[in-house]
Scaffold this active site. Sequence first.
Site, PDB file in Angstrom:
ATOM      1  CG  HIS A  21      -1.791   1.172   1.368  1.00 50.50           C
ATOM      2  ND1 HIS A  21      -2.718   1.305   2.372  1.00 50.50           N
ATOM      3  CD2 HIS A  21      -1.881   2.326   0.659  1.00 50.50           C
ATOM      4  CE1 HIS A  21      -3.347   2.466   2.261  1.00 50.50           C
ATOM      5  NE2 HIS A  21      -2.844   3.114   1.235  1.00 50.50           N
ATOM      6  CD  GLU A  49       0.195   5.358   0.004  1.00 48.08           C
ATOM      7  OE1 GLU A  49       0.942   5.176   0.973  1.00 48.08           O
ATOM      8  OE2 GLU A  49      -0.977   5.740   0.134  1.00 48.08           O
ATOM      9  CG  HIS A  61       2.407   8.494   3.201  1.00 47.26           C
ATOM     10  ND1 HIS A  61       1.993   8.869   4.461  1.00 47.26           N
ATOM     11  CD2 HIS A  61       1.314   7.948   2.597  1.00 47.26           C
ATOM     12  CE1 HIS A  61       0.710   8.559   4.623  1.00 47.26           C
ATOM     13  NE2 HIS A  61       0.269   8.002   3.507  1.00 47.26           N
TER      14      HIS A  61
END
Length: 239
Positions: A88, A133, A137
């Site tokens: 993920h 992502e 992040h």
Amino acid sequence: MFKNFLRTITVSFVLLAGPALAEQACRVPDGLNLPATHLVRVDCENTRAVVDNYVLSLSWSPKYCQDNGGRNDARFQCETNRFGLVVHGLWPQSRNGRGKCDQPRHCKASLVDRATARDFLCTVPSVKLMQGEWQKHGSCAFESPRDYFGRTAQLNDALAMPDLRELARKRDGNVPAGEIVDALVAANVKVGLKRDNVVVRVESGNQFSEVLVCYDRAFRFVSCKVGGTPPHKNVRVVY
């Protein structure tokens, strides 16, 4: 060279004695037309949070495909391939953070280039997910999308994945969360993974959705500080 760079990848783990390990292949079709990337909406921004450790989130693909298999952006994951645990994301974490907005988040707004998306599609099997992502992040701890997904692939490739489908079949889909942790740990004894390095998470209906593996800043296993499902609690594993 990362296994993601190959057009057709087969990953097989064979153990003479011990836990059953998963065998799965990833196929990137020739001429695959990748969708264009777009910046994702910024929910909250935190460019000042200190990166103290990392969490590798491994999503349970059968659960995702049960809920999202009909979407165009899910075809690679749910039709072209058949995965078990897939990445993920890799999340930089601050030890003092409580909610997501306390964590390093949305540090740079840049796009994942098509070459990087194609090269790492077998690690993170959605271009849309890659963009999210990276932006949410990866941009808070890495210089570029390629650096971020390269490290993510290294961590993922270093882990042997247990056959959770077989475990679910034996339990008729109802598996204590601790057994999922134990299966991952048993498959990775040689690399030093321990129970307190792994967390199981569920979604609505108590359905197994992901496992988290925790690392320090040097990417060595560390005790997880994030919450999860108690080991004794049964979770529903789609298989």
